[in-house]
Design an enzyme around this catalytic site. Sequence first.
Site, PDB file in Angstrom:
ATOM      1  CB  SER A  15      -0.889   0.012   1.253  1.00 22.56           C
ATOM      2  OG  SER A  15      -1.541   1.255   1.423  1.00 22.56           O
TER       3      SER A  15
ATOM      4  CE1 TYR B 119      -4.118  -1.912   5.150  1.00 31.33           C
ATOM      5  CE2 TYR B 119      -3.400   0.316   4.625  1.00 31.33           C
ATOM      6  CZ  TYR B 119      -3.832  -0.927   4.217  1.00 31.33           C
ATOM      7  OH  TYR B 119      -3.971  -1.197   2.875  1.00 31.33           O
TER       8      TYR B 119
END
Length: 246
Positions: free
Chosen positions: A143, A157
């Site tokens: 990501s 995350y």
Amino acid sequence: MSQGIEGKVVLITGGSTGIGAEVARLLAARGAKVAVAARRADKLDAVVAEITTQGGAAKAYTLDVTDKHQVEAVVAAVVADFGKLDVLINNAGLMPIRPMSEVNTDEWDAMIDVNLKGTLYGIAAVLPRFLAQSSGHIINLSSVAGVKVFAPGGTVYSGTKFAVSAISEGLRQEVGDKVRVTSIAPGAVDSDLKHSTSGTAKDTVLDFYKKAIPAASVARAIAFAIEQPDDVDVNEIVIRPTHQEF
């Protein structure tokens, strides 16, 4: 360059919706045989039905990536069904955004189990096969939050995605002479991932994703990595909406 995709057998985790489903559709259209794996059998069956109706080759496998024995069993089943495995796309992921001060350890555990352990279990299941055949391609979904820490709210995350990026690079250094390794780092993409957030940051996340790019954009980036000649290893692709600063 569909000749670099045609005939390859590709296993996609998190293949029932979003990026995973779009990758399956695109690769099947270019001649790959796709194995889509996820927890929701009904969603998987819909993806497979769409692909096969259009003349593609696809099969569904129910899978919880947090169970390493299930991951091993699905990899073995794909090889048994298709005769080989060429590419693994570790796409399954969770993204519950919440300030660390709220101390939701259940969400932390879930992200570690799916984003990090799930990726490692996928690698563990295919790597011996790929090394034995001196070929293969492992594609891990990181990501932009694995490039720059997303805080407040996305700290854990980001931690899992930084780990995925680091594992991808370390794996490349260890086995890159036999196995290609690619890390894909998307920004805001229109998928179910945004619905992982159910807490105080839900509205902020949904607002952030209003200008997300379609999952098909990431699918094309993944196809680009796969279609390269065997002597070309695309190691990392960062792809985000043009308006996204983070």
